[in-house]
Design a protein around this motif. Structure first.
Motif, PDB file in Angstrom:
ATOM      1  N   THR A   1      21.243 -18.387  77.746  1.00 67.62           N
ATOM      2  CA  THR A   1      22.435 -18.097  76.941  1.00 67.62           C
ATOM      3  C   THR A   1      22.095 -17.984  75.457  1.00 67.62           C
ATOM      4  N   ILE A   2      21.193 -18.825  74.968  1.00 72.38           N
ATOM      5  CA  ILE A   2      20.817 -18.778  73.557  1.00 72.38           C
ATOM      6  C   ILE A   2      20.073 -17.487  73.242  1.00 72.38           C
ATOM      7  N   MET A   3      19.236 -17.030  74.155  1.00 69.97           N
ATOM      8  CA  MET A   3      18.428 -15.836  73.908  1.00 69.97           C
ATOM      9  C   MET A   3      19.215 -14.537  74.072  1.00 69.97           C
ATOM     10  N   SER A   4      20.393 -14.590  74.651  1.00 67.29           N
ATOM     11  CA  SER A   4      21.235 -13.389  74.790  1.00 67.29           C
ATOM     12  C   SER A   4      21.923 -13.127  73.456  1.00 67.29           C
ATOM     13  N   GLN A   5      21.383 -12.164  72.714  1.00 62.09           N
ATOM     14  CA  GLN A   5      21.851 -11.904  71.356  1.00 62.09           C
ATOM     15  C   GLN A   5      22.671 -10.616  71.293  1.00 62.09           C
ATOM     16  N   LEU A   6      23.151 -10.308  70.075  1.00 61.43           N
ATOM     17  CA  LEU A   6      24.045  -9.164  69.888  1.00 61.43           C
ATOM     18  C   LEU A   6      23.377  -7.849  70.257  1.00 61.43           C
ATOM     19  N   SER A   7      22.077  -7.739  70.009  1.00 62.05           N
ATOM     20  CA  SER A   7      21.363  -6.498  70.309  1.00 62.05           C
ATOM     21  C   SER A   7      20.090  -6.822  71.071  1.00 62.05           C
ATOM     22  N   LEU A   8      19.537  -5.795  71.718  1.00 62.14           N
ATOM     23  CA  LEU A   8      18.290  -5.981  72.453  1.00 62.14           C
ATOM     24  C   LEU A   8      17.170  -6.412  71.516  1.00 62.14           C
ATOM     25  N   GLY A   9      17.081  -5.789  70.350  1.00 61.02           N
ATOM     26  CA  GLY A   9      16.032  -6.147  69.393  1.00 61.02           C
ATOM     27  C   GLY A   9      16.115  -7.596  68.966  1.00 61.02           C
ATOM     28  N   ARG A  10      17.329  -8.076  68.762  1.00 59.59           N
ATOM     29  CA  ARG A  10      17.489  -9.480  68.381  1.00 59.59           C
ATOM     30  C   ARG A  10      17.134 -10.405  69.535  1.00 59.59           C
ATOM     31  N   SER A  11      17.443  -9.993  70.768  1.00 58.18           N
ATOM     32  CA  SER A  11      17.076 -10.798  71.933  1.00 58.18           C
ATOM     33  C   SER A  11      15.569 -10.882  72.084  1.00 58.18           C
ATOM     34  N   VAL A  12      14.885  -9.758  71.857  1.00 57.81           N
ATOM     35  CA  VAL A  12      13.426  -9.761  71.948  1.00 57.81           C
ATOM     36  C   VAL A  12      12.830 -10.721  70.929  1.00 57.81           C
ATOM     37  N   LYS A  13      13.308 -10.642  69.679  1.00 61.30           N
ATOM     38  CA  LYS A  13      12.784 -11.521  68.633  1.00 61.30           C
ATOM     39  C   LYS A  13      13.078 -12.981  68.944  1.00 61.30           C
ATOM     40  N   ALA A  14      14.325 -13.269  69.337  1.00 57.59           N
ATOM     41  CA  ALA A  14      14.701 -14.656  69.614  1.00 57.59           C
ATOM     42  C   ALA A  14      13.879 -15.230  70.768  1.00 57.59           C
ATOM     43  N   THR A  15      13.670 -14.420  71.816  1.00 57.85           N
ATOM     44  CA  THR A  15      12.920 -14.899  72.975  1.00 57.85           C
ATOM     45  C   THR A  15      11.461 -15.162  72.617  1.00 57.85           C
ATOM     46  N   LEU A  16      10.834 -14.225  71.916  1.00 59.85           N
ATOM     47  CA  LEU A  16       9.432 -14.408  71.538  1.00 59.85           C
ATOM     48  C   LEU A  16       9.256 -15.623  70.623  1.00 59.85           C
ATOM     49  N   ASP A  17      10.149 -15.756  69.648  1.00 61.94           N
ATOM     50  CA  ASP A  17      10.049 -16.888  68.724  1.00 61.94           C
ATOM     51  C   ASP A  17      10.281 -18.218  69.448  1.00 61.94           C
ATOM     52  N   TYR A  18      11.295 -18.247  70.285  1.00 66.07           N
ATOM     53  CA  TYR A  18      11.619 -19.496  70.986  1.00 66.07           C
ATOM     54  C   TYR A  18      10.503 -19.885  71.940  1.00 66.07           C
ATOM     55  N   PHE A  19       9.948 -18.887  72.631  1.00 66.13           N
ATOM     56  CA  PHE A  19       8.855 -19.191  73.559  1.00 66.13           C
ATOM     57  C   PHE A  19       7.608 -19.636  72.809  1.00 66.13           C
ATOM     58  N   ALA A  20       7.320 -19.001  71.657  1.00 67.33           N
ATOM     59  CA  ALA A  20       6.155 -19.404  70.857  1.00 67.33           C
ATOM     60  C   ALA A  20       6.299 -20.846  70.392  1.00 67.33           C
ATOM     61  N   GLY A  21       7.489 -21.206  69.905  1.00 71.49           N
ATOM     62  CA  GLY A  21       7.725 -22.576  69.467  1.00 71.49           C
ATOM     63  C   GLY A  21       7.639 -23.561  70.612  1.00 71.49           C
ATOM     64  N   THR A  22       8.200 -23.177  71.749  1.00 68.00           N
ATOM     65  CA  THR A  22       8.155 -24.060  72.914  1.00 68.00           C
ATOM     66  C   THR A  22       6.727 -24.271  73.404  1.00 68.00           C
ATOM     67  N   LEU A  23       5.967 -23.184  73.481  1.00 69.89           N
ATOM     68  CA  LEU A  23       4.588 -23.292  73.951  1.00 69.89           C
ATOM     69  C   LEU A  23       3.748 -24.143  73.002  1.00 69.89           C
TER      70      LEU A  23
END
Length: 375
Positions: free
Chosen positions: A60-82
């Motif tokens: 739900t957090i990674m589902s953003q207003l646009s596809l580009g924003r979702s891609v950025k949010a997912t990559l950033d969140y996964f990088a931080g998590t890893l």
């Protein structure tokens, strides 16, 4: 009375339809977030993920207003998590701990480095949260810190993949389309600013008024820059080139032109010159604003904007300036008046050059190409 009652549902329906048209992007986002949550929950149960909650929250957090924003949010969140999971797992495996005092020790050792990492690079913002979750896992669930680190990465990866899948295929909202819409709105706003500023040649505009006229352009450009960056990520994800890159510099130059015009019209032109140029400046104002509005329409898929009317108006203005100079009237003007006149002429010529750049950019990509690239 009866007719008014009959019309009331129709008015309510019309208002609801109008609101829906104005909030399509937000409504699409609401649908995508809902689908992401349901799909993440179902997949978590199917794959027996230990912490279903984190998978659903990530999706739900990674589902953003646009596809580009979702891609950025997912990559950033996964990088931080890893990053947080790897470091905290290493700390838990190498630093002896047990009991409450032991957990205080590994928190003191494990949190500061990832907190510093998040402070230096915002894309790792989720690292401290992940580290705390991993280090304190034994106090919450029946799992070791190392098992918690692995589970946490899997949960975030699954949630992020669900969010990206939904962003791609469920009512997708492209940042490129949002960028074009925002750019068109900016051009319409610039048209109004140009007309208001050039009106200052006939009447006084103090600095506060000029600032008030222009104040919305800076934040609008900043938002557009964000959209364009998101569109770049979208096109990279789809294996396409970045078509929006030339747009922002053109709009930045147009804004700078308006700033120069604003400085030049803080005081109205001298009486005689004002009477000579009044009609010409009005025409330049009307045709310049018209070109910007037509360019906004072209971005939305309308016909190409023509510069002919503006160029004719600017040529007539230059001819009157040349005639005024040839008749010797310039010698009667003060230094400040001459500086403002030259600044205005320079700004209008720069505006002309940037209008040509804008027209060329729109012609090169075209409204049909925008829609194809944004769909």
């Amino acid at each position: 009375m009866d007719e008014a009652r009959m019309n009331k549902p129709a008015r309510a329906f019309g208002a609801a339809r109008q609101w829906t048209r104005g909030h399509r992007a937000e409504l699409r986002l609401a649908v995508r977030v809902t689908v992401s949550a349901l799909l993440a929950y179902a997949l978590s149960l199917l794959l027996h993920v230990p912490q279903v909650l984190w998978t659903v929250l990530t999706a739900t957090i990674m589902s953003q207003l646009s596809l580009g924003r979702s891609v950025k949010a997912t990559l950033d969140y996964f990088a931080g998590t890893l990053g947080g999971a790897l470091f905290s797992g290493f700390v838990a495996a190498t630093v002896p701990h047990g009991g409450q005092a032991g957990y205080l020790v590994i928190l003191a050792v494990g949190v500061p480095p990832v907190a510093l990492l998040a402070a230096l690079w915002p894309r790792f913002a989720s690292a401290p949260f992940t580290a705390v979750m991993v280090l304190l896992a034994p106090t919450i669930i029946h799992a070791t810190p190392l098992e918690s680190a692995v589970f946490r990465v899997i949960e975030v990866l699954l949630g992020g993949l669900v969010a990206l899948f939904v962003s791609f295929f469920v009512l997708p909202s492209r940042a490129q389309a949002l960028s074009v819409e925002h750019a068109a709105a900016m051009l319409r706003r610039m048209a109004g600013v140009l007309r208001q500023l050039l009106a200052g040649c006939a009447g006084p505009l103090d600095l506060a008024r000029v600032s008030d006229i222009q104040k919305g352009l800076g934040p609008a450009l900043a938002r557009l820059e964000i959209f364009i960056d998101e569109a770049r990520r979208e096109r990279l994800a789809r294996g396409e080139g970045h078509a929006l890159a030339p747009l922002l510099p053109v709009l930045l130059r147009l804004r700078h032109d308006l700033v120069i015009i604003g400085r030049a019209v803080l005081e109205p032109l001298p009486g005689g010159l004002r009477e000579t140029l009044s009609g010409r400046i009005d025409r330049v104002s009307a045709e310049g604003g018209g070109f910007l509005e037509a360019s906004a329409g072209a971005l939305a898929g309308g016909p190409a904007a023509s510069l002919d009317a503006f160029e004719a108006a600017l040529a007539a203005y230059d001819e009157d300036i040349a005639a005024y100079r040839a008749e010797g009237h310039m010698r009667a003007l003060g230094v400040d008046d001459l500086e403002r006149l030259f600044a205005l002429g320079f700004a209008l010529e720069q505006l002309h050059q940037d209008f040509k750049a804008l027209r060329g950019w729109i012609e090169a990509f075209g409204a049909v190409g925008w829609r194809r690239g944004s769909g």
